[in-house]
Design a protein around this motif. Structure first.
Motif, PDB file in Angstrom:
ATOM      1  N   LEU A 208       5.231   4.911  35.760  1.00 32.04           N
ATOM      2  CA  LEU A 208       6.455   5.052  34.990  1.00 32.04           C
ATOM      3  C   LEU A 208       7.442   3.978  35.437  1.00 32.04           C
ATOM      4  O   LEU A 208       7.426   3.579  36.605  1.00 32.04           O
ATOM      5  N   PRO A 209       8.325   3.514  34.553  1.00 28.93           N
ATOM      6  CA  PRO A 209       9.142   2.347  34.896  1.00 28.93           C
ATOM      7  C   PRO A 209      10.171   2.582  35.984  1.00 28.93           C
ATOM      8  O   PRO A 209      10.506   1.655  36.727  1.00 28.93           O
ATOM      9  N   HIS A 252       6.737   8.804  29.702  1.00 35.03           N
ATOM     10  CA  HIS A 252       8.159   9.118  29.862  1.00 35.03           C
ATOM     11  C   HIS A 252       8.937   7.813  29.994  1.00 35.03           C
ATOM     12  O   HIS A 252       8.408   6.791  30.432  1.00 35.03           O
ATOM     13  N   GLN A 253      10.196   7.856  29.606  1.00 36.96           N
ATOM     14  CA  GLN A 253      11.122   6.734  29.680  1.00 36.96           C
ATOM     15  C   GLN A 253      10.848   5.691  28.600  1.00 36.96           C
ATOM     16  O   GLN A 253      11.180   5.919  27.447  1.00 36.96           O
ATOM     17  N   TYR A 254      10.239   4.556  28.930  1.00 37.41           N
ATOM     18  CA  TYR A 254      10.125   3.475  27.953  1.00 37.41           C
ATOM     19  C   TYR A 254       8.989   2.525  28.336  1.00 37.41           C
ATOM     20  O   TYR A 254       8.531   2.491  29.488  1.00 37.41           O
ATOM     21  N   ALA A 255       8.547   1.734  27.348  1.00 37.52           N
ATOM     22  CA  ALA A 255       7.493   0.742  27.581  1.00 37.52           C
ATOM     23  C   ALA A 255       8.034  -0.394  28.456  1.00 37.52           C
ATOM     24  O   ALA A 255       9.224  -0.729  28.398  1.00 37.52           O
ATOM     25  N   PHE A 256       7.136  -0.976  29.266  1.00 37.28           N
ATOM     26  CA  PHE A 256       7.578  -2.061  30.145  1.00 37.28           C
ATOM     27  C   PHE A 256       6.425  -3.017  30.426  1.00 37.28           C
ATOM     28  O   PHE A 256       5.264  -2.718  30.126  1.00 37.28           O
ATOM     29  N   GLU A 257       6.788  -4.159  31.004  1.00 34.61           N
ATOM     30  CA  GLU A 257       5.800  -5.173  31.387  1.00 34.61           C
ATOM     31  C   GLU A 257       5.765  -5.296  32.908  1.00 34.61           C
ATOM     32  O   GLU A 257       6.498  -4.622  33.611  1.00 34.61           O
ATOM     33  N   ASP A 258       4.896  -6.167  33.397  1.00 32.15           N
ATOM     34  CA  ASP A 258       4.745  -6.433  34.828  1.00 32.15           C
ATOM     35  C   ASP A 258       4.340  -5.170  35.595  1.00 32.15           C
ATOM     36  O   ASP A 258       5.060  -4.684  36.473  1.00 32.15           O
ATOM     37  N   ARG A 261       4.272  -5.522  39.498  1.00 33.14           N
ATOM     38  CA  ARG A 261       5.530  -5.336  40.225  1.00 33.14           C
ATOM     39  C   ARG A 261       5.811  -3.855  40.449  1.00 33.14           C
ATOM     40  O   ARG A 261       6.192  -3.433  41.545  1.00 33.14           O
ATOM     41  N   ARG A 262       5.613  -3.056  39.408  1.00 35.76           N
ATOM     42  CA  ARG A 262       5.885  -1.618  39.535  1.00 35.76           C
ATOM     43  C   ARG A 262       4.917  -0.966  40.522  1.00 35.76           C
ATOM     44  O   ARG A 262       5.312  -0.099  41.307  1.00 35.76           O
ATOM     45  N   VAL A 263       3.666  -1.390  40.515  1.00 36.06           N
ATOM     46  CA  VAL A 263       2.700  -0.869  41.485  1.00 36.06           C
ATOM     47  C   VAL A 263       3.160  -1.177  42.903  1.00 36.06           C
ATOM     48  O   VAL A 263       3.129  -0.307  43.790  1.00 36.06           O
ATOM     49  N   ARG A 264       3.617  -2.402  43.140  1.00 37.42           N
ATOM     50  CA  ARG A 264       4.078  -2.783  44.485  1.00 37.42           C
ATOM     51  C   ARG A 264       5.265  -1.920  44.907  1.00 37.42           C
ATOM     52  O   ARG A 264       5.356  -1.490  46.069  1.00 37.42           O
ATOM     53  N   GLU A 265       6.173  -1.647  43.983  1.00 35.27           N
ATOM     54  CA  GLU A 265       7.327  -0.800  44.312  1.00 35.27           C
ATOM     55  C   GLU A 265       6.880   0.602  44.727  1.00 35.27           C
ATOM     56  O   GLU A 265       7.412   1.175  45.685  1.00 35.27           O
TER      57      GLU A 265
END
Length: 343
Positions: A208-209, A252-258, A261-265
Motif C-alpha cells: 500500500l502506498p 486501499h488508498q490509490y495507485a502508485f509507481e516505484d 521504493r515502497r518495498v524498501r520503506e
C-alpha cells in the motif's frame, strides 16, 4: 472517491467499509475475452453492494455480467460481497488454497470456539485481567457472536502461485505473497503500460502506498503450528521488489509507481521494529503485552481503542516470533505468562 478508469480495460471502484477508518476497498474490474472479472469485492453490507453496483454501471457493466471473482485474501473487506456477486451472475470465485482453508474453518467452527481462542491468546500474551474480563463475560453468557467471515462464500477455484489465471485475452499471473494472511496473492498483469513492459500489479493489502499492512499471527483455533508471518511477509516483499512492476494498483488508498521504493520503506520499517523489540527485551524479559505497551504506535497506548490493542499485541507477537526464529530471542525460564529475553 469515484470510479477510476486506469486504461486498458481496468477500473477501480471504491466500495465503503462501514465504520472503519480505512474508508473503502478499491475493487478492481478487469475486462477479459469472456466477460468482466472482479479482483476483490468489498464488505458484505447492503449499502456497500449498492455502491459496487453503481460503480459497475459507471464502468459499463453490472453484477449480473461478472464472469469471475479473484480474491487477493480472505478478509471481509475483500471477500465479503463475493457470494452476492456469484448469486447475481453465477460467477466463479478463485482464492489461494491457504486462505480458502481459513474461510472453510471459519464457517465450520462455532462462535464459542473463537471467543475461547481469543481469550487464551490474550492470557498467554500477558494481557491484564481488566482487558480480558469483558471477553470472559461474553464467553460465560453463551451469547458469543460468530467470527467475522462466518458467512463468507466458499471459493470454487484455486489460485496456483506462479501460474496464469485462466482469463481469455489476459496474462494475469498469481504471485503468492503470504504475511498479511497465509494465502494472500498479488496479481501481475503482464502487459505494456504506456510502452513500459513491466506491467501492473494488483497488490491487495500486501503493498500500500502509505499504510503499513497489519502482520499478526495467523489465527487458527485448531492448529498449533508455529508459523512466522513476519518472515513470510518480508520474503514476499522482496519477491515483489524483484518483479518491479511499472504500476501498483492496491486495494486501499490509490495507485502508485516505484514499487521498489515502497518495498524498501517497509523493509526498513520492520527492521526498526525488530531492533526496538530486541532493545526492550535486552533491558529485561517482557511479555508480548508489556512489549506492545512499550512500543511506539500512531498514538499513545492509553489512547488506543480496545480492539486495536488486540491487533497491536498480535503484531508485536509476530515480530517477537521472528526474533525467536532468527535465534535472537527466547522464552525466559520460569515465567508465566511467558516473558521473552534477548539471546
Amino acid at each position: 472517491m469515484r470510479v477510476t478508469d486506469h486504461g486498458g480495460g481496468v477500473w477501480s471502484i471504491p466500495v465503503p467499509i462501514p465504520d472503519n477508518p480505512l474508508g473503502h476497498t478499491l475493487v478492481h474490474l478487469l475486462d477479459t475475452g469472456r466477460g468482466p472479472v472482479l479482483i476483490d469485492t468489498g464488505w458484505d453490507d447492503p449499502d456497500s453492494y449498492a455502491v459496487l453496483e453503481r460503480g459497475l454501471a459507471e464502468a459499463g457493466t453490472s453484477a449480473a455480467e461478472i464472469h469471475g471473482v479473484i480474491i487477493t485474501h480472505h478478509h471481509p473487506d475483500h471477500h465479503g460481497l463475493s457470494g452476492a456477486v456469484r448469486e447475481a451472475s453465477g460467477a466463479w470465485i478463485a482464492m489461494h488454497p491457504a486462505d480458502a482453508d481459513v474461510v472453510r474453518r471459519t464457517r465450520e467452527v462455532g462462535p464459542g470456539t473463537w471467543i475461547r481462542y481469543v481469550i487464551e491468546r490474550l492470557e498467554e500474551d500477558g494481557a491484564p485481567d481488566e482487558h480480558v474480563a469483558p471477553l470472559r463475560a461474553v464467553r460465560d453468557s453463551g451469547r458469543s457472536r460468530r467470527a467475522s467471515g462466518a458467512r463468507a462464500a466458499l471459493p470454487d477455484r484455486e489460485i496456483s502461485p506462479g501460474e496464469l489465471v485462466d482469463l481469455a485475452g489476459r496474462r494475469l499471473r498469481a504471485v503468492w505473497t503470504p504475511g498479511h494472511t497465509p494465502g494472500h496473492v498479488c496479481l501481475h498483469l503482464e502487459e505494456e503500460v504506456g510502452g513500459d513492459p513491466r506491467g501492473r500489479l494488483f497488490s491487495g493489502d500486501h503493498l500500500l502506498p502509505e499504510i503499513t499492512p497489519h502482520v499478526g499471527l495467523y489465527e487458527d483455533p485448531e492448529d498449533g503450528t508455529v508459523t512466522d508471518p513476519l518472515g513470510d511477509y518480508l520474503d514476499s516483499l522482496e519477491r515483489i521488489a524483484r518483479l518491479n512492476p511499472a504500476q501498483v494498483l492496491p486495494a486501499h488508498q490509490y495507485a502508485f509507481e516505484d514499487a521498489g521504493r515502497r518495498v524498501r520503506e517497509l523493509l526498513d520499517h520492520h527492521a526498526a521494529r525488530l531492533a526496538d523489540l530486541l532493545r526492550l527485551i535486552t533491558e529485561a524479559p517482557r511479555t508480548p503485552w508489556q512489549l506492545a505497551e512499550a512500543m511506539e504506535w500512531n498514538r499513545p497506548w492509553d489512547q488506543i481503542p480496545y480492539r486495536s490493542r488486540n491487533i497491536a499485541v498480535s503484531e508485536t507477537s509476530a515480530h517477537l516470533r521472528r526474533l525467536v526464529k532468527a535465534g535472537l530471542a527466547e522464552a525466559a525460564p520460569g515465567t508465566s505468562p511467558v516473558a521473552y529475553r534477548a539471546v
